[in-house]
Design a protein around this motif. Structure first.
Motif, PDB file in Angstrom:
ATOM      1  N   ARG A   8       0.954  -1.231   0.296  1.00 16.84           N
ATOM      2  CA  ARG A   8      -0.153  -0.507  -0.139  1.00 16.84           C
ATOM      3  C   ARG A   8       0.863   1.202   0.094  1.00 16.84           C
ATOM      4  NH1 ARG A   8      -2.961  -0.076   5.291  1.00 16.84           N
ATOM      5  NH2 ARG A   8      -1.421  -0.585   5.822  1.00 16.84           N
ATOM      6  N   TYR A  68      -1.482   4.378   0.217  1.00 17.02           N
ATOM      7  CA  TYR A  68      -2.010   4.888   0.809  1.00 17.02           C
ATOM      8  C   TYR A  68      -2.234   5.932   2.320  1.00 17.02           C
ATOM      9  CZ  TYR A  68      -5.220   2.790   5.007  1.00 17.02           C
ATOM     10  OH  TYR A  68      -6.051   2.716   6.378  1.00 17.02           O
ATOM     11  N   ASP A  92      -2.866   4.767  -6.910  1.00 10.61           N
ATOM     12  CA  ASP A  92      -3.335   2.740  -6.857  1.00 10.61           C
ATOM     13  C   ASP A  92      -3.160   2.158  -7.921  1.00 10.61           C
ATOM     14  OD1 ASP A  92      -4.658   4.091  -4.905  1.00 10.61           O
ATOM     15  OD2 ASP A  92      -6.680   4.594  -4.695  1.00 10.61           O
ATOM     16  N   ASN A 131       0.711  -0.704  -5.197  1.00 12.04           N
ATOM     17  CA  ASN A 131      -0.512  -1.258  -4.194  1.00 12.04           C
ATOM     18  C   ASN A 131      -1.090  -2.702  -4.956  1.00 12.04           C
ATOM     19  OD1 ASN A 131      -0.851   1.476  -2.881  1.00 12.04           O
ATOM     20  ND2 ASN A 131      -0.866   2.082  -5.050  1.00 12.04           N
ATOM     21  N   SER A 165      -2.024  -5.009  -2.826  1.00  9.80           N
ATOM     22  CA  SER A 165      -2.818  -5.991  -2.288  1.00  9.80           C
ATOM     23  C   SER A 165      -4.490  -5.494  -2.182  1.00  9.80           C
ATOM     24  CB  SER A 165      -3.145  -4.972  -0.990  1.00  9.80           C
ATOM     25  OG  SER A 165      -3.303  -4.118  -0.294  1.00  9.80           O
ATOM     26  N   LEU A 166      -4.837  -4.519  -3.517  1.00  8.23           N
ATOM     27  CA  LEU A 166      -5.865  -4.362  -4.127  1.00  8.23           C
ATOM     28  C   LEU A 166      -5.712  -4.646  -5.107  1.00  8.23           C
ATOM     29  CD1 LEU A 166      -5.558  -0.653  -4.736  1.00  8.23           C
ATOM     30  CD2 LEU A 166      -6.581  -1.602  -3.000  1.00  8.23           C
TER      31      LEU A 166
END
Length: 543
Positions: free
Chosen positions: A510, A513, A523, A528, A530-531
């Motif tokens: 992130r 973030y 993003d 990132n 994790s998205l």
């Protein structure tokens, strides 16, 4: 969360001009005249129909007179045409506060009588012009021919009405933005242009955009940070809605007063399932307001208690709380919640000053949890003993797919515990972050060996540790063999004088973030990761 009924729904102003900005008014007035040229074309055809009717009456002496007199009536024809366009504009103004742009199309037909009246006047002008120019002996023939042309004129009239209606929805503003402008006028509050711009999305018809992002750290557009008064307006705008699923208010200037307004919004809006207030100036009193909104008690302990019965919240971020005790009560209550909650998929417990004892209690709750996919324990005080408890948990092959242990104190022993768990026992974990944990090659080499044998673990982030030659060679080998791709880690190997080193890549779970980029894509999945992983398990859970 208390589910509020639809009572107390917003009441829209009866004055249509209060619900639209000055630019919106001008847009409608400006765009409609752009349709006058095609409308005039249809109207000219209708006038020609009447002229042709007169010419067919075979009055050679009056033909030239009809042609000469008709242009003298242009001013009256233009006035009637303007009245018709004005009637269509008034239809739009009367429907501006409506939730749906489509209501314009529904209401415009109610103006048919007025529009038809204006059009009839226009045709009547041309007819009277023709009648004035012809002798009485051919008037009967002329009227008979006009009756035969009625069908053609009706078709032209329908085309004109359709064109006038189609000119309106093209300039409509988002219903949320209009509602926001209405409430600002009602509460006598200044319009925040940043909020107005971010609300310029018709969420009712674009479900994928159902999270409103009004983050104060947006660097891709001019930002005026959200204040407590702005949240008062937002709370009234979003109250009782059913289509906004999330609200992102990170890095603004909200205080306890703003948190109180957000709490009131939560009480009457059960559809709201994602809320991010990170980076604001909310204190203990503001946290209590939000806790009361979720349940009629106080503090993070109350929040954990509420989640025992909650069946809607899937993601919870309680990073950086203001704690006045070191007794780990918060973590203990969250552990009890995780034992029985089967809906929560994502939990952020960063900056809780969590110790190894607290991690042990948290693992006890996670042993009985089969839905949590993302656990964030970054920036705590977890040492190798706490990581050993997490490694034991991973050996049981839990549902966890993302584990963030960045900025802790696991050191080499903790890394070896993780390597042991991931090498043989776990095939669910997809992403692991051990950034800045004071790990040397003694711990990173076993971790790299575990990655070779674990085909599921695809994202690994290690920057910020002591990258000696052994660890550099080990991770360079993973990258050169293709076991790890450059997009899935935060290091890149390079060679100087025959020795392998690792350079940092701006990749991570992130990275965007806490701030947004000043160029490129917000993003981006490389920074990132994790998205996309979250998107996968969220779509799987919906199926």
């Amino acid at each position: 969360m208390v589910r509020g009924a639809q009572r107390g729904a917003p009441v829209y102003s009866r004055d249509p001009r209060k619900v639209m900005s000055s630019t919106s008014n001008h847009e409608i007035v400006d765009v409609c005249p752009t349709q006058i040229q095609p409308i005039s074309h249809y109207m000219t055809e209708m006038v020609q129909v009447d002229q042709e009717s007169a010419l067919k009456a075979k009055s050679s002496t009056s033909n030239q007179s009809i042609v000469d007199v008709c242009p003298t009536q242009n001013q009256q024809i233009s006035r009637s045409m303007t009245e018709m366009v004005q009637a269509v504009q008034e239809s739009a103004l009367k429907t501006m506060p409506s939730i749906s742009n489509h209501s314009i199309v529904d209401v415009c037909p109610t103006q048919n009588e007025q529009i038809s009246h204006s059009m009839t006047e226009t045709v009547q002008v041309a007819r009277e012009t023709a009648l004035k120019a012809m002798p009485s002996r051919v008037k009967m023939d002329y009227l008979g021919i006009c009756a035969a042309q009625n069908q053609k004129k009706h078709l032209l009239r329908a085309k004109m009405l359709q064109l006038a209606q189609e000119s309106i929805p093209k300039v409509m503003t988002s219903p949320l933005k209009l509602r926001y402008l209405d409430v600002c006028a009602e509460l006598n509050q200044p319009v925040n242009p940043f909020i107005a711009e971010m609300l310029q999305v018709d969420l009712e018809y674009v479900p994928s955009s159902s999270i409103i992002k009004i983050a104060g750290n947006n660097r891709l557009m001019p930002v005026k940070r959200v204040t407590d008064n702005d949240t008062m307006v937002l709370a009234k705008v979003l109250a009782n809605n059913t289509f906004v699923k999330g609200l992102d208010l990170r890095f603004n200037t909200l205080t306890d007063t703003g948190a109180e307004h957000i709490g009131k919004l939560l009480q009457v809006t059960p559809a709201l399932s994602h809320l991010n207030l990170m980076g604001n100036d909310i204190g203990a009193e503001g946290a209590e307001f939000i806790a009361r909104a979720l349940h009629h008690t106080q503090s993070l302990i109350a929040l954990a208690t509420v989640l025992i019965q909650n069946r809607t919240i899937k993601s919870l971020n309680v990073n950086r709380p203001i704690l006045y005790s070191l007794q780990e009560e918060v973590t203990i209550h969250f552990s009890g919640m995780l034992e029985v909650n089967y809906c929560l998929q994502e939990l952020h417990l960063s900056k809780h000053e969590m110790s190894d004892v607290a991690v042990e209690r948290l693992c006890e709750g996670l042993e009985r949890n089969f839905t949590l996919r993302f656990l964030d324990l970054s920036c705590n005080r977890i040492t190798c003993d706490g990581v050993k408890c997490l490694a034991t948990l991973l050996k049981q092959n839990t549902a966890l797919e993302i584990l963030d242990l960045s900025s802790n104190r696991m050191e080499d022993d903790g890394a070896m515990h993780l390597g042991d768990a991931l090498s043989m026992y776990n095939n669910n974990l997809k992403a692991l972050a051990v950034v800045s944990n004071n790990i040397t090659g003694k711990g990173l080499v076993p971790l790299s060996n575990a990655i070779k044998t674990n085909s599921t673990l695809s994202y690994v982030y290690i920057w910020g540790n002591k990258l000696d030659e052994a660890s550099c060679v080990a991770f360079a080998d993973l990258l050169n063999t293709g076991r790890l791709t450059p997009e899935c880690t935060d290091v890149e190997p390079y060679v100087v004088d025959g020795r392998v080193y690792l350079a940092e890549l701006f990749h991570g779970l992130r990275k965007h973030y806490y701030w947004t980029p000043s160029y490129g894509v917000v993003d981006h999945p490389i920074s990132n990761s994790s998205l996309p992983i979250r998107a996968d398990y969220q779509s799987f859970s919906q199926d």
